[in-house]
Design an enzyme around this catalytic site. Structure first.
Site, PDB file in Angstrom:
ATOM      1  N   ASP A 141      -5.886   5.924   2.001  1.00 49.96           N
ATOM      2  CA  ASP A 141      -6.190   4.578   1.619  1.00 49.96           C
ATOM      3  C   ASP A 141      -7.532   4.104   1.828  1.00 49.96           C
ATOM      4  OD1 ASP A 141      -6.081   1.645   1.376  1.00 49.96           O
ATOM      5  OD2 ASP A 141      -3.834   1.950   1.820  1.00 49.96           O
TER       6      ASP A 141
ATOM      7  N   HIS B 114       2.533 -14.736  -7.883  1.00 49.86           N
ATOM      8  CA  HIS B 114       1.462 -14.990  -7.017  1.00 49.86           C
ATOM      9  C   HIS B 114       0.102 -14.092  -7.669  1.00 49.86           C
ATOM     10  CE1 HIS B 114       2.873 -11.256  -5.317  1.00 49.86           C
ATOM     11  NE2 HIS B 114       1.946 -11.322  -4.304  1.00 49.86           N
TER      12      HIS B 114
ATOM     13  N   HIS C 115       0.922  -1.158  -0.102  1.00 48.96           N
ATOM     14  CA  HIS C 115      -0.113  -0.156  -0.145  1.00 48.96           C
ATOM     15  C   HIS C 115       0.776   1.292  -0.105  1.00 48.96           C
ATOM     16  CE1 HIS C 115      -4.092  -2.002   1.169  1.00 48.96           C
ATOM     17  NE2 HIS C 115      -3.073  -2.973   1.183  1.00 48.96           N
TER      18      HIS C 115
ATOM     19  N   THR D  84      -5.803   0.548  -3.652  1.00 51.21           N
ATOM     20  CA  THR D  84      -4.648  -0.010  -4.236  1.00 51.21           C
ATOM     21  C   THR D  84      -4.971  -1.355  -4.645  1.00 51.21           C
ATOM     22  OG1 THR D  84      -4.598  -0.957  -1.967  1.00 51.21           O
ATOM     23  CG2 THR D  84      -3.341   1.091  -2.275  1.00 51.21           C
TER      24      THR D  84
ATOM     25  N   GLN E 166      -5.942 -12.043  -5.319  1.00 52.08           N
ATOM     26  CA  GLN E 166      -4.868 -12.667  -6.278  1.00 52.08           C
ATOM     27  C   GLN E 166      -5.738 -13.581  -7.195  1.00 52.08           C
ATOM     28  OE1 GLN E 166      -2.002 -14.370  -3.608  1.00 52.08           O
ATOM     29  NE2 GLN E 166      -1.459 -12.595  -2.819  1.00 52.08           N
TER      30      GLN E 166
ATOM     31  N   GLN F   5      12.476  -5.990  -8.272  1.00 57.10           N
ATOM     32  CA  GLN F   5      11.598  -6.412  -9.157  1.00 57.10           C
ATOM     33  C   GLN F   5      11.402  -5.831 -10.296  1.00 57.10           C
ATOM     34  OE1 GLN F   5       8.500  -9.105  -7.995  1.00 57.10           O
ATOM     35  NE2 GLN F   5       7.018  -7.850  -8.973  1.00 57.10           N
TER      36      GLN F   5
HETATM   37  C1  UDX Z   1      -0.006  -7.946  -0.742  1.00 60.27           C
HETATM   38  C2  UDX Z   1      -1.269  -9.081  -1.084  1.00 60.27           C
HETATM   39  O1  UDX Z   1      -0.538 -10.324  -1.119  1.00 60.27           O
HETATM   40  C3  UDX Z   1      -1.797  -8.816  -2.655  1.00 60.27           C
HETATM   41  O2  UDX Z   1      -2.642  -9.825  -3.029  1.00 60.27           O
HETATM   42  C4  UDX Z   1      -2.453  -7.534  -2.781  1.00 60.27           C
HETATM   43  O3  UDX Z   1      -2.618  -7.446  -4.013  1.00 60.27           O
HETATM   44  C5  UDX Z   1      -1.319  -6.500  -2.233  1.00 60.27           C
HETATM   45  O4  UDX Z   1      -0.977  -6.783  -0.911  1.00 60.27           O
HETATM   46  P1  UDX Z   1       2.350  -8.313  -1.910  1.00 60.27           P
HETATM   47  O5  UDX Z   1       2.623  -9.893  -1.474  1.00 60.27           O
HETATM   48  O6  UDX Z   1       3.150  -7.371  -1.337  1.00 60.27           O
HETATM   49  O7  UDX Z   1       0.805  -7.922  -1.840  1.00 60.27           O
HETATM   50  O8  UDX Z   1       2.301  -8.569  -3.442  1.00 60.27           O
HETATM   51  P2  UDX Z   1       2.380  -7.528  -4.570  1.00 60.27           P
HETATM   52  O9  UDX Z   1       1.136  -6.528  -4.293  1.00 60.27           O
HETATM   53  O10 UDX Z   1       2.739  -8.085  -5.952  1.00 60.27           O
HETATM   54  O11 UDX Z   1       3.645  -6.718  -4.209  1.00 60.27           O
HETATM   55  C6  UDX Z   1       4.939  -7.034  -4.135  1.00 60.27           C
HETATM   56  C7  UDX Z   1       5.872  -5.862  -4.198  1.00 60.27           C
HETATM   57  O12 UDX Z   1       7.290  -6.214  -3.989  1.00 60.27           O
HETATM   58  C8  UDX Z   1       6.107  -5.644  -5.752  1.00 60.27           C
HETATM   59  O13 UDX Z   1       6.315  -4.099  -5.986  1.00 60.27           O
HETATM   60  C9  UDX Z   1       7.294  -6.104  -6.216  1.00 60.27           C
HETATM   61  O14 UDX Z   1       8.127  -5.235  -7.203  1.00 60.27           O
HETATM   62  C10 UDX Z   1       8.078  -5.996  -4.957  1.00 60.27           C
HETATM   63  N1  UDX Z   1       9.287  -7.067  -4.910  1.00 60.27           N
HETATM   64  C11 UDX Z   1       8.916  -8.309  -4.508  1.00 60.27           C
HETATM   65  C12 UDX Z   1      10.536  -6.438  -5.025  1.00 60.27           C
HETATM   66  O15 UDX Z   1      10.726  -5.462  -5.473  1.00 60.27           O
HETATM   67  N2  UDX Z   1      11.409  -7.660  -4.943  1.00 60.27           N
HETATM   68  C13 UDX Z   1      11.257  -9.069  -4.825  1.00 60.27           C
HETATM   69  O16 UDX Z   1      12.145  -9.698  -4.764  1.00 60.27           O
HETATM   70  C14 UDX Z   1       9.755  -9.276  -4.805  1.00 60.27           C
END
Ligand code: UDX
Length: 456
Positions: free
Chosen positions: A115, A350, A22, A137, A375, A335
């Site tokens: 938020d 995921h 978020h 978000t 997801q 990422q």
């Molecule tokens: C959570 C929930 O799991 C998800 O369902 C919801 O949509 C948002 O909150 P999260 O597990 O943090 O999310 O996944 P995601 O929303 O995909 O965010 C992960 C973030 O971490 C991305 O911005 C990604 O770029 C970052 N990341 C992940 C990295 O920078 N490096 C990594 O090695 C892995």
């Protein structure tokens, strides 16, 4: 906004829910507002404050309390108590902050961007006569599902096999957010997502981290109900979109430490690497990690960059080599930089909303393995609506088996269907960059919002 002959900048307080998924997009949104001349103060909880040491210096920081100032969720030993206390303590301490800032002519707040999962912030803003802007978000398909439960038009437990909502693709149970099936154990989570709509009709603006083309039917539909709804995304650094600002690459506010993988990627042929990562929150089971490890070891045609978080590492098979010609395991990486690298051929994800947006913006096709929350719906959109990925079947123990995953990887990397998905992903990448560039829909919406603050 004139003040004794000089122009006073509009001042926005921005309040994300205190977690990485978020804070990061909302921080990116702060940077866009700031770029348009708005003064920003990001508000976080005292327990999350230490994660924000790498904030851009031009953005001020203030704190409120969630009732667990030392350790947040871990001090509360779980979300049930955490949410309860946050709801009791958060609004009052947020009001104290508005009062403190309101006491000074310079710091007076013009707008609260909150938020959507913290709807009480809107009530506080209204008490102080301040403009209130909700920021979602998650995408609008997911929001619309929850909104219909809030309206009483979608029943829990689900009665129909197929769910039909206005302006949406038809959904099956496997496409619905997981809270529909776990609400009895996790009522607080379901309440959290439904409460987003408790006072939404009072919001002056409703913004969502998507771009118009991504969900245009639903955007057109919801704008008839919420005329002040605007798409303002994707909120990722412009360096990864239209490249309008070379310096705008920094993104992650995270507790994880990135490991370098660029040199390893630089030595791999174009499109040959499968990037595997499951976001920041979810930890894979030992059985699932072992199946993935076997898949990577046995699937010799491709290279793999795999993020295994420090909390999961202990469950990796002891003899699994972390760095070979074919496989590199890191505990965290940047990422966006990885997805932007030309060596990446596909992303096993995921399907968290941030990862989903990032893969769309960087034109990388996906293999989706949803585990939790929104997801499943994001996976449905990626596979059947945006057509950039395939969803991996799971077995009766909810595990993705090595051979099933190998087959999916082969399909994306080699088949005609895989090429089509790559081409679709590339088209989404172009549309995302257009939406955020000058004259694009999200860019225009942000200008409209900023201009309204200057004239309020
Ligand atoms: C959570 C929930 O799991 C998800 O369902 C919801 O949509 C948002 O909150 P999260 O597990 O943090 O999310 O996944 P995601 O929303 O995909 O965010 C992960 C973030 O971490 C991305 O911005 C990604 O770029 C970052 N990341 C992940 C990295 O920078 N490096 C990594 O090695 C892995």
């Amino acid at each position: 906004m004139e003040e004794k002959g000089k122009t006073r900048r509009a001042h926005c307080l921005v309040l994300p829910y205190p977690s990485q998924g978020h804070v990061n997009p909302m921080l990116q949104f702060c940077k866009l507002l700031e770029h348009q001349g708005v003064r920003i103060t990001l508000v976080t909880t005292r327990s999350y404050y230490n994660n924000l040491q790498k904030m851009p210096p031009s953005i001020a920081l203030e704190t409120i309390s969630d009732g667990f100032d030392k350790g947040g969720v871990s001090e509360a030993r779980g979300f049930t108590l955490y949410f309860k206390r946050f709801l009791e303590v958060g609004p009052e301490t947020f009001a104290q902050l508005l009062e403190k800032l309101g006491g000074s002519e310079d710091d007076h707040v013009d707008c609260v961007v909150y938020d959507s999962s913290l709807p009480w912030a809107l009530d506080v803003a209204k008490r102080f006569g301040v403009v209130g802007a909700a920021y979602f978000t998650q995408n609008m398909t997911v929001s619309n599902i929850y909104y219909h439960v809030h309206l009483g038009k979608l029943q829990v437990p689900l009665t129909d096999h197929e769910i039909s909502l206005p302006a949406m693709p038809k959904l099956q149970h496997k496409d619905m957010p997981s809270f529909f099936f776990t609400y009895e154990q996790n009522q607080f989570m379901f309440d959290l997502v439904l409460n987003q709509f408790s006072n939404i009709d009072k919001a002056d603006w409703i913004m969502c981290n998507i771009f118009y083309e991504l969900e245009k039917e639903i955007v057109d539909w919801i704008k008839k109900i919420w005329p002040k709804f605007r798409t303002i995304g994707p909120n990722i650094p412009s360096f990864f979109l239209d490249k309008s600002d070379e310096d705008d690459q920094e993104y992650q506010i995270t507790q994880f430490k990135s490991e370098d993988c660029m040199e390893w990627l630089d030595n791999k042929p174009k499109g040959s690497v499968v990037y595997v990562s499951f976001g920041s929150m979810f930890n894979l089971s030992e059985e699932q990690l072992q199946e993935l490890a076997s898949c990577l070891k046995e699937c010799s045609s491709y290279n793999f960059l795999w993020v295994v978080k420090a909390s999961e590492e202990i469950r990796l098979p002891k003899d699994f080599e972390r760095k070979t010609e074919k496989v590199l395991v890191v505990t965290w990486c940047s990422q966006l930089k990885v997805l932007a690298h030309e060596a990446i051929g596909c992303f096993v994800t995921h399907s968290g909303w941030n990862s989903t947006l990032e893969t769309l913006c960087l034109g990388v096709p996906t293999i989706t393995i949803p585990y939790y929350s929104d997801q499943f719906t994001n996976a449905k959109l990626m596979t059947d609506v945006w057509k950039i990925g395939i969803r991996v079947p799971i077995d009766k123990n909810k595990i993705v088996r090595r051979q099933t995953l190998t087959d999916c990887i082969k399909e994306i990397m080699e088949s005609e269907k895989g090429k089509e998905m790559k081409s679709n992903a590339t088209q989404w990448k172009t549309l995302a960059a257009k939406a955020t560039a000058e004259g694009g829909s999200s860019h225009e919406n942000i200008l409209e919002f900023v201009s309204s603050l200057l004239h309020s």
